[in-house]
Design a protein around this motif. Sequence first.
Motif, PDB file in Angstrom:
ATOM      1  N   VAL A 149       3.755   6.754  10.457  1.00 59.12           N
ATOM      2  CA  VAL A 149       4.472   5.531  10.118  1.00 59.12           C
ATOM      3  C   VAL A 149       5.849   5.908   9.568  1.00 59.12           C
ATOM      4  CG1 VAL A 149       4.453   3.405   8.764  1.00 59.12           C
ATOM      5  CG2 VAL A 149       2.288   4.364   9.600  1.00 59.12           C
ATOM      6  N   LYS A 153      10.346   1.765   8.236  1.00 55.20           N
ATOM      7  CA  LYS A 153       9.798   0.590   8.924  1.00 55.20           C
ATOM      8  C   LYS A 153       9.689  -0.588   7.953  1.00 55.20           C
ATOM      9  CE  LYS A 153       6.140  -0.885  12.025  1.00 55.20           C
ATOM     10  NZ  LYS A 153       4.917  -0.538  12.745  1.00 55.20           N
ATOM     11  N   LEU A 156       5.469  -3.566   8.160  1.00 52.53           N
ATOM     12  CA  LEU A 156       4.258  -2.764   8.343  1.00 52.53           C
ATOM     13  C   LEU A 156       3.097  -3.652   8.766  1.00 52.53           C
ATOM     14  CD1 LEU A 156       4.436  -0.473   5.177  1.00 52.53           C
ATOM     15  CD2 LEU A 156       5.079   0.125   7.512  1.00 52.53           C
ATOM     16  N   ASP A 160      -0.743   0.020  10.042  1.00 54.01           N
ATOM     17  CA  ASP A 160       0.203   0.949   9.424  1.00 54.01           C
ATOM     18  C   ASP A 160      -0.190   1.216   7.970  1.00 54.01           C
ATOM     19  OD1 ASP A 160       1.848   1.035  11.713  1.00 54.01           O
ATOM     20  OD2 ASP A 160       3.175  -0.551  10.950  1.00 54.01           O
ATOM     21  N   LYS A 161      -0.487   0.145   7.246  1.00 52.78           N
ATOM     22  CA  LYS A 161      -0.830   0.273   5.825  1.00 52.78           C
ATOM     23  C   LYS A 161      -2.099   1.106   5.648  1.00 52.78           C
ATOM     24  CE  LYS A 161       1.564  -3.935   4.478  1.00 52.78           C
ATOM     25  NZ  LYS A 161       1.456  -5.311   3.977  1.00 52.78           N
TER      26      LYS A 161
END
Length: 185
Positions: A149, A153, A156, A160-161
């Motif tokens: 990631v 960015k 998110l 992604d988190k």
Amino acid sequence: MSMVMRFFDFEVFPNWWLCVMGDYHDENFDENIKNEYKIIHSDMIDARDCLMKQFKEENVCVVGYNIKGYDLAIANAIYQGFTPQEIKVINDLIIKPDSMFNSNLHTRLAPFAKRKLKGVVYQDLLDDGSGSLKEKEATLGLDILESSVDFEKEDLTNSDKEEVIHYCKQDVYASMYFYDKVVKP
């Protein structure tokens, strides 16, 4: 009552921050300890209060790698009530101090890039050696996990988190492992 060693690490993005914390136990120390880690992030309604409770709990020593140079300033920014966007600016100022003149906001927040959270007992594992945490992980035979990631960015996804949480948990575990196998003995 003995001092609790609470290991932690931050990850900061333009609109989201994360802190993973875990208490070290002498007995049965293995990767399963990651299941006990506390996850605190800026999406939580009470994130600041929850984080400060963990940092300022009585008989707790917060521990991490390079926390004097980075993490304690991020913790202070959260304590001060800054938004995730402002915390990202402070993050960038810590990493690249010459970015101070990028904007009025950078200039205004620049002093906070050097201010550590006060009122906490801490141990910075970088004080006990040199090099990066990734170098320690490699030397100790641990998985050198990198997040895919992009730290720039802005939007998110939940996926992604989750990846960033997994990555951050690995860094907290690596710090614990380094402490357990190298620093403590």
